[in-house]
Write an enzyme that holds these catalytic residues in place. Structure first.
Site, PDB file in Angstrom:
ATOM      1  N   ASN A 145       5.274  -0.491  -1.446  1.00 56.87           N
ATOM      2  CA  ASN A 145       6.073  -0.674  -2.658  1.00 56.87           C
ATOM      3  C   ASN A 145       6.532  -2.125  -2.674  1.00 56.87           C
ATOM      4  O   ASN A 145       7.412  -2.500  -1.895  1.00 56.87           O
ATOM      5  CB  ASN A 145       7.266   0.294  -2.617  1.00 56.87           C
ATOM      6  CG  ASN A 145       8.211   0.083  -3.788  1.00 56.87           C
ATOM      7  OD1 ASN A 145       7.934  -0.703  -4.689  1.00 56.87           O
ATOM      8  ND2 ASN A 145       9.340   0.779  -3.768  1.00 56.87           N
ATOM      9  N   TRP A 146       5.927  -2.898  -3.543  1.00 55.54           N
ATOM     10  CA  TRP A 146       6.234  -4.339  -3.559  1.00 55.54           C
ATOM     11  C   TRP A 146       7.538  -4.636  -4.296  1.00 55.54           C
ATOM     12  O   TRP A 146       7.964  -5.791  -4.340  1.00 55.54           O
ATOM     13  CB  TRP A 146       5.079  -5.112  -4.205  1.00 55.54           C
ATOM     14  CG  TRP A 146       3.860  -5.214  -3.336  1.00 55.54           C
ATOM     15  CD1 TRP A 146       3.693  -4.694  -2.076  1.00 55.54           C
ATOM     16  CD2 TRP A 146       2.635  -5.890  -3.643  1.00 55.54           C
ATOM     17  NE1 TRP A 146       2.457  -4.999  -1.590  1.00 55.54           N
ATOM     18  CE2 TRP A 146       1.770  -5.743  -2.529  1.00 55.54           C
ATOM     19  CE3 TRP A 146       2.173  -6.605  -4.749  1.00 55.54           C
ATOM     20  CZ2 TRP A 146       0.488  -6.282  -2.496  1.00 55.54           C
ATOM     21  CZ3 TRP A 146       0.890  -7.142  -4.720  1.00 55.54           C
ATOM     22  CH2 TRP A 146       0.059  -6.988  -3.606  1.00 55.54           C
ATOM     23  N   LYS A 147       8.132  -3.632  -4.901  1.00 50.94           N
ATOM     24  CA  LYS A 147       9.400  -3.815  -5.623  1.00 50.94           C
ATOM     25  C   LYS A 147       9.283  -5.018  -6.580  1.00 50.94           C
ATOM     26  O   LYS A 147       8.231  -5.202  -7.177  1.00 50.94           O
ATOM     27  CB  LYS A 147      10.555  -3.940  -4.626  1.00 50.94           C
ATOM     28  CG  LYS A 147      10.566  -2.747  -3.649  1.00 50.94           C
ATOM     29  CD  LYS A 147      11.816  -2.616  -2.860  1.00 50.94           C
ATOM     30  CE  LYS A 147      11.702  -1.397  -1.939  1.00 50.94           C
ATOM     31  NZ  LYS A 147      12.924  -1.123  -1.194  1.00 50.94           N
TER      32      LYS A 147
ATOM     33  N   HIS B  46      12.619   6.618  -7.147  1.00 50.37           N
ATOM     34  CA  HIS B  46      13.051   5.738  -6.051  1.00 50.37           C
ATOM     35  C   HIS B  46      14.580   5.583  -6.084  1.00 50.37           C
ATOM     36  O   HIS B  46      15.173   5.509  -7.155  1.00 50.37           O
ATOM     37  CB  HIS B  46      12.367   4.373  -6.173  1.00 50.37           C
ATOM     38  CG  HIS B  46      12.513   3.571  -4.916  1.00 50.37           C
ATOM     39  ND1 HIS B  46      13.668   2.891  -4.616  1.00 50.37           N
ATOM     40  CD2 HIS B  46      11.674   3.389  -3.865  1.00 50.37           C
ATOM     41  CE1 HIS B  46      13.518   2.312  -3.422  1.00 50.37           C
ATOM     42  NE2 HIS B  46      12.321   2.600  -2.958  1.00 50.37           N
TER      43      HIS B  46
ATOM     44  N   GLU C 200      16.403   3.121  -5.647  1.00 57.28           N
ATOM     45  CA  GLU C 200      16.885   1.931  -6.362  1.00 57.28           C
ATOM     46  C   GLU C 200      16.945   2.191  -7.860  1.00 57.28           C
ATOM     47  O   GLU C 200      17.775   1.620  -8.567  1.00 57.28           O
ATOM     48  CB  GLU C 200      15.989   0.725  -6.014  1.00 57.28           C
ATOM     49  CG  GLU C 200      16.290   0.255  -4.595  1.00 57.28           C
ATOM     50  CD  GLU C 200      15.163  -0.454  -3.889  1.00 57.28           C
ATOM     51  OE1 GLU C 200      14.171  -0.832  -4.538  1.00 57.28           O
ATOM     52  OE2 GLU C 200      15.271  -0.614  -2.653  1.00 57.28           O
TER      53      GLU C 200
ATOM     54  N   GLU D 111      13.089   8.982   1.926  1.00 63.44           N
ATOM     55  CA  GLU D 111      13.622   7.638   2.143  1.00 63.44           C
ATOM     56  C   GLU D 111      15.146   7.718   2.223  1.00 63.44           C
ATOM     57  O   GLU D 111      15.817   7.678   1.170  1.00 63.44           O
ATOM     58  CB  GLU D 111      13.226   6.712   0.992  1.00 63.44           C
ATOM     59  CG  GLU D 111      11.736   6.542   0.820  1.00 63.44           C
ATOM     60  CD  GLU D 111      11.380   5.209   0.169  1.00 63.44           C
ATOM     61  OE1 GLU D 111      10.498   4.535   0.705  1.00 63.44           O
ATOM     62  OE2 GLU D 111      11.994   4.838  -0.858  1.00 63.44           O
TER      63      GLU D 111
ATOM     64  N   GLY E 185      15.745  -1.289   3.423  1.00 63.24           N
ATOM     65  CA  GLY E 185      16.050  -2.729   3.412  1.00 63.24           C
ATOM     66  C   GLY E 185      17.144  -3.117   4.378  1.00 63.24           C
ATOM     67  O   GLY E 185      17.672  -4.234   4.311  1.00 63.24           O
TER      68      GLY E 185
ATOM     69  N   SER F 122      12.735   0.726   6.016  1.00 65.54           N
ATOM     70  CA  SER F 122      12.609  -0.268   7.091  1.00 65.54           C
ATOM     71  C   SER F 122      11.432  -0.005   8.022  1.00 65.54           C
ATOM     72  O   SER F 122      11.500  -0.280   9.216  1.00 65.54           O
ATOM     73  CB  SER F 122      13.921  -0.368   7.890  1.00 65.54           C
ATOM     74  OG  SER F 122      14.965  -0.815   7.055  1.00 65.54           O
TER      75      SER F 122
ATOM     76  N   GLY G  20       8.327  -0.849   2.214  1.00 63.31           N
ATOM     77  CA  GLY G  20       8.876  -1.820   1.263  1.00 63.31           C
ATOM     78  C   GLY G  20       8.580  -3.240   1.721  1.00 63.31           C
ATOM     79  O   GLY G  20       7.468  -3.737   1.592  1.00 63.31           O
ATOM     80  N   GLY G  21       9.590  -3.882   2.300  1.00 65.21           N
ATOM     81  CA  GLY G  21       9.487  -5.301   2.657  1.00 65.21           C
ATOM     82  C   GLY G  21       8.246  -5.635   3.465  1.00 65.21           C
ATOM     83  O   GLY G  21       7.577  -6.654   3.209  1.00 65.21           O
TER      84      GLY G  21
HETATM   85  P1  13P Z   1      12.032  -1.188   3.055  1.00 63.68           P
HETATM   86  O1  13P Z   1      10.788  -0.852   3.836  1.00 63.68           O
HETATM   87  O2  13P Z   1      12.095  -2.620   2.634  1.00 63.68           O
HETATM   88  O3  13P Z   1      13.256  -0.704   3.760  1.00 63.68           O
HETATM   89  O4  13P Z   1      11.938  -0.368   1.685  1.00 63.68           O
HETATM   90  C1  13P Z   1      11.620   0.966   1.720  1.00 63.68           C
HETATM   91  C2  13P Z   1      11.390   1.446   0.347  1.00 63.68           C
HETATM   92  O5  13P Z   1      12.293   1.505  -0.453  1.00 63.68           O
HETATM   93  C3  13P Z   1      10.005   1.803  -0.033  1.00 63.68           C
HETATM   94  O6  13P Z   1       9.984   2.409  -1.286  1.00 63.68           O
END
Ligand code: 13P
Length: 275
Positions: free
Chosen positions: A13-15, A101, A103, A178, A184, A224, A245-246
């Site tokens: 997930n590149w957000k 998600h 977020e 999640e 994050g 994470s 994510g990251g």
């Molecule tokens: P991180 O891996 O950056 O914690 O993000 C997880 C995430 O929200 C994937 O959708």
């Protein structure tokens, strides 16, 4: 439960990262570094990068089996919804979509009711859904994590119908657990906590009447995840991969994560009786 029935999936997930200018090149670099036929790989860039990522992957031999996903979708087909993107608009651009998600639950105030409508619409329109669920830190500390996730699954998927055939194909519906406090933050859940939550998720899927009582539905861990932490989760037979994510923006990290996922995928394949 026979985990061999389920695919191993690593989704990135590149957000809100990358631009149409650089996303295709990053996607191809990741595709080349993660070329593992046993692992289902999916990249979810921002909407505006879907076409460049699709085109770049299609043009590279290592990229052709990498799925492309959107990070969100609207529940209506069209209409006066400024700034939104509907499932039909994603046709030809994405075959997967992330729904619910945390977020978006937090920033766009998406409720379980909205999320339920989005899941239905996305499935109707032929997208493969990655539904995200997870508890807040205070909910975990108060001992309510499983109640919260159980409620999310029931509300988000109530009335969703998935034929046996679609479910048997393995990836029409994937659930990503999640925990919000792990996203994050560099802090991960423990593998056994994630495994217990996968059990809670599958029990709720079974109660909802999903084919196979939820055993056919892949459950991913997200929060994470790195090449250093993935092992703990993939050591659990009930966890089928990760929503990253990251680290999904870093080819070295993705290479390590997918290499570890390939070990699990191969072990599952070898454990499956032939025929
Ligand atoms: P991180 O891996 O950056 O914690 O993000 C997880 C995430 O929200 C994937 O959708």
């Amino acid at each position: 439960m026979i985990p061999a029935m389920r695919p191993v999936i690593v989704a990135g997930n590149w957000k809100m990262h990358t631009t149409p200018h650089d996303a295709g090149e990053l996607a191809v670099t990741i595709a080349r570094r993660t070329h593992e036929p046993d692992v289902v790989r999916v990249l979810c860039p921002p909407y505006v990068c879907l076409a460049p990522v699709r085109d770049a992957l299609a043009a590279d031999p290592a990229g052709q089996d990498v799925g492309v996903g959107a990070q969100n979708v609207h529940d209506h087909l069209a209409g006066a919804y400024t700034g939104e993107v509907s499932a039909p608009m994603l046709r030809g651009l994405a075959t997967w979509v992330i729904v619910g998600h945390s977020e978006r639950r937090r920033d766009a105030h998406e409720t379980d009711e909205h999320i339920n409508a989005k899941v239905r619409r996305a499935l109707e329109e032929g997208l493969r859904v990655i539904l995200c669920v997870g508890e807040q830190l205070d909910e975990r500390e108060d001992g309510h994590a499983e109640t919260v996730v159980d409620r999310q699954i029931r509300r988000d998927l109530e009335g969703v119908e998935l034929s046996h055939q679609r479910a048997a194909e393995g990836t029409w519906l994937t659930v990503a657990y999640e925990p919000v406090w792990a996203i994050g933050t560099g802090r991960t859940a423990r593998g056994d906590d994630a495994a217990r939550m996968a059990g809670t998720i599958r029990a709720a899927l079974g109660d909802l009447g999903l084919p196979g009582g939820g055993d056919l539905t892949p459950v991913l861990y997200g929060g994470s995840v790195t090449s250093a932490s993935i092992d703990e989760f993939l050591a659990e037979p009930s966890i089928d991969g990760a929503l990253v994510g990251g680290a999904s923006l870093k080819p070295d990290e993705m290479a390590g994560i997918v290499a570890r996922a390939a070990l699990t995928a191969r072990a599952r394949r070898e454990a499956t009786p032939p025929g």
